[in-house]
Every structure is written in structure tokens, then in C-alpha cells.
Enzyme design. Structure first.
Site, PDB file in Angstrom:
ATOM      1  N   LEU A 129     -28.076   3.128  32.757  1.00  0.00           N
ATOM      2  CA  LEU A 129     -29.436   2.977  33.256  1.00  0.00           C
ATOM      3  C   LEU A 129     -30.381   2.740  32.083  1.00  0.00           C
ATOM      4  O   LEU A 129     -30.513   3.588  31.194  1.00  0.00           O
ATOM      5  CB  LEU A 129     -29.864   4.225  34.037  1.00  0.00           C
ATOM      6  CG  LEU A 129     -29.016   4.568  35.266  1.00  0.00           C
ATOM      7  CD1 LEU A 129     -29.511   5.859  35.911  1.00  0.00           C
ATOM      8  CD2 LEU A 129     -29.026   3.430  36.279  1.00  0.00           C
ATOM      9  N   ASP A 130     -31.007   1.578  32.082  1.00  0.00           N
ATOM     10  CA  ASP A 130     -31.995   1.233  31.060  1.00  0.00           C
ATOM     11  C   ASP A 130     -33.367   1.647  31.580  1.00  0.00           C
ATOM     12  O   ASP A 130     -33.792   1.203  32.659  1.00  0.00           O
ATOM     13  CB  ASP A 130     -31.984  -0.271  30.785  1.00  0.00           C
ATOM     14  CG  ASP A 130     -30.636  -0.755  30.282  1.00  0.00           C
ATOM     15  OD1 ASP A 130     -29.965   0.004  29.572  1.00  0.00           O
ATOM     16  OD2 ASP A 130     -30.253  -1.898  30.612  1.00  0.00           O
ATOM     17  N   VAL A 131     -34.063   2.479  30.816  1.00  0.00           N
ATOM     18  CA  VAL A 131     -35.321   3.033  31.308  1.00  0.00           C
ATOM     19  C   VAL A 131     -36.455   2.808  30.315  1.00  0.00           C
ATOM     20  O   VAL A 131     -36.234   2.635  29.114  1.00  0.00           O
ATOM     21  CB  VAL A 131     -35.197   4.546  31.615  1.00  0.00           C
ATOM     22  CG1 VAL A 131     -34.091   4.799  32.628  1.00  0.00           C
ATOM     23  CG2 VAL A 131     -34.952   5.353  30.340  1.00  0.00           C
ATOM     24  N   TYR A 142     -34.920  -0.506  34.682  1.00  0.00           N
ATOM     25  CA  TYR A 142     -34.897  -1.962  34.563  1.00  0.00           C
ATOM     26  C   TYR A 142     -33.459  -2.452  34.473  1.00  0.00           C
ATOM     27  O   TYR A 142     -32.558  -1.735  34.013  1.00  0.00           O
ATOM     28  CB  TYR A 142     -35.649  -2.413  33.308  1.00  0.00           C
ATOM     29  CG  TYR A 142     -37.147  -2.253  33.391  1.00  0.00           C
ATOM     30  CD1 TYR A 142     -37.973  -3.316  33.751  1.00  0.00           C
ATOM     31  CD2 TYR A 142     -37.740  -1.026  33.126  1.00  0.00           C
ATOM     32  CE1 TYR A 142     -39.350  -3.169  33.839  1.00  0.00           C
ATOM     33  CE2 TYR A 142     -39.122  -0.851  33.216  1.00  0.00           C
ATOM     34  CZ  TYR A 142     -39.919  -1.930  33.566  1.00  0.00           C
ATOM     35  OH  TYR A 142     -41.278  -1.780  33.652  1.00  0.00           O
ATOM     36  N   ASN A 172     -30.223   4.620  28.497  1.00  0.00           N
ATOM     37  CA  ASN A 172     -30.636   3.798  27.356  1.00  0.00           C
ATOM     38  C   ASN A 172     -32.156   3.616  27.403  1.00  0.00           C
ATOM     39  O   ASN A 172     -32.686   3.059  28.361  1.00  0.00           O
ATOM     40  CB  ASN A 172     -29.929   2.443  27.422  1.00  0.00           C
ATOM     41  CG  ASN A 172     -30.113   1.623  26.155  1.00  0.00           C
ATOM     42  OD1 ASN A 172     -30.681   2.092  25.172  1.00  0.00           O
ATOM     43  ND2 ASN A 172     -29.633   0.399  26.177  1.00  0.00           N
TER      44      ASN A 172
END
Length: 256
Positions: A129-131, A142, A172
Site C-alpha cells: 500500500l502506497d500512502v 494511491y 510505502n
């Protein structure tokens, strides 16, 4: 018993390795096979390889390159990029990769986690999970290299992913990617409270002290970094590095 890990994170773009800053300005840093050989000698705990162009350009995983990397590697590998179904995941594991990472497909293929976990086991399925923090101090999700916003609550999603069969979560932080400013400790605190499965934190590590702080304060399974292990010095010359055994012991010394 699971132990803490110091994880190297590498980004693939086509046939080469790159490093980004806040998910932008990708800088070429070398050949992936050469990098793997060097990290072998340094006895890395684990290697995460993310193909940042596969999902955004709708490519299949590059099985030939994955096979070359896996055949050269003497360390566990987690691969992510372009995986959209259980057959692709199984094919990648058959090449010698230990874990597959899913990101964009979590949202485009609603049953992908259950399907892959049911086929290869939860222990081999990682959700990435890109945050990024918004102006209100909350964390937005995102995908597609930070280009597409996903309107879901991060902490509700974490619980949902765990129920669906994910074996590990990688968080991330886009804001800290490549900055060397240290991990987002407040984010780690919030995420840790919402998970009972292994967690890996990525984004912001600028020194081994950042990793030590993470291990000392949280039940963290993985401390991942990219720039820290491929750049050296004020001018960020490309130089692959990793802590020696004696130094690693000091980082692990006070883990909870």
C-alpha cells in the site's frame, strides 16, 4: 518465531534498476543481476523487487528477467509488478521467488487476494500500500506509482486485507520515498494497532539508526530501504552496501 528483517527494496523499470524520490525523477542505478550478485555476498535478509512499469503500462510480469534474478539469488525474494491473477503468481513462485506482492490489482481485481492465497498460501501473499498524508493529517492510498488516488480508508482496508488472506503488509510512504528523513513513526504506530500479521515499513530510511529506532520501538518484522543500500555519501554516488553481521546484531539487540 518470526524475526526482524532488514530488507533491500529495488525498483525495476524495463530491464534496469532505478531509484525514485517521492515516486518521481527515476534515476538509473544499474543492472539487476549485478546488484543481486553483490547483495548475495552481503548476506541480505530479504530482497523486494518491484517492477514499477508493469502495472502502469499493463505489462505481464517479465518472467524471463524474474527467472534470471531468482536463479542468481541466494536470499529470499518478494516480487511485485503486473500480477493480476493466481496463475501469474504461481508461475512466479515456480521460478524460485518466495513471495508475490500485489498492489494495484487489490482494487481492480476484488477476489485476487483470496484466489492467490487459496492457491499458494497466505504466507506467500504480500499487499503493498502506497500512502501519502493529506492536508488533514490522514493517509490516502494511491496506486499506479502514486498517480491514482483510491478513495478508501487505510485502516479499514488493512483489516479487510487480513481477513481476505494476505500474509504480510508493506506500507510505502510516498512523501518520504528517497528522502532519507527517517520513517514515519506516527504512521507505524497507527498501522501496528490495526494489524496482527507481519508488517514491513518502506520509505524514508536515511541511516541505520532509523532502522534501529524502528526495531526498538515496534514489533516490526521488516525494515525496508532503497536509497540507503544503493547510494553513498553527500552526492549519492551509486554504491551497493548493507550492514555487516556484527552491525546487524546491534540493530536487532533490543527488538521486542
Amino acid at each position: 518465531m518470526l524475526k526482524p528483517r532488514i530488507i533491500v527494496s529495488l525498483l525495476l523499470d524495463g530491464q534496469g534498476l532505478v531509484k525514485t524520490k517521492k515516486f518521481k525523477d527515476a534515476r538509473y542505478i544499474g543492472d539487476p543481476i549485478n546488484a543481486v550478485k553483490i547483495f548475495n555476498e552481503k548476506e541480505v535478509d530479504e530482497l523486494c523487487i518491484f517492477d514499477i512499469s508493469a502495472s502502469t503500462k499493463n505489462y505481464e510480469p517479465n518472467y524471463k528477467l524474474i527467472n534470471s534474478i531468482a536463479s542468481q539469488s541466494r536470499m529470499p525474494i518478494c516480487y511485485g509488478g503486473g500480477i493480476k491473477n493466481a496463475d501469474q503468481a504461481q508461475k512466479i513462485l515456480n521460478l524460485g521467488v518466495e513471495k508475490v506482492a500485489i498492489s494495484s490489482a487489490i482494487f481492480s481485481e476484488p477476489n485476487i487476494i483470496q484466489s492467490i492465497a487459496g492457491n499458494i498460501g497466505s504466507q506467500s501473499v504480500v499487499a503493498v500500500l502506497d500512502v501519502k498524508k493529506n492536508i488533514f493529517g490522514n493517509y490516502n492510498i494511491y496506486i499506479n506509482n502514486g498517480k491514482k488516488y483510491i478513495e478508501q480508508d487505510l485502516f479499514s482496508l488493512l483489516k479487510n486485507l487480513e481477513k481476505r488472506g494476505v500474509g504480510e503488509i508493506i506500507i510505502n510512504n510516498i512523501d518520504l520515498d528517497g528522502t532519507g528523513k527517517g520513517y514515519d513513526i506516527k504512521l507505524v504506530e497507527k498501522v501496528s494497532e490495526n494489524l496482527s500479521i507481519p508488517l514491513t515499513i518502506l520509505g524514508g530510511a536515511g541511516s541505520l539508526e532509523d532502522i534501529k529506532k524502528l526495531f526498538n520501538n515496534f514489533e516490526i518484522i521488516g525494515a525496508a530501504a532503497g536509497s540507503l543500500f544503493v547510494f553513498k555519501g553527500k552526492y549519492q554516488a551509486v554504491l551497493i552496501n548493507y550492514p555487516e553481521k556484527t552491525i546487524k546484531k546491534t540493530l536487532y539487540a533490543n527488538t521486542r
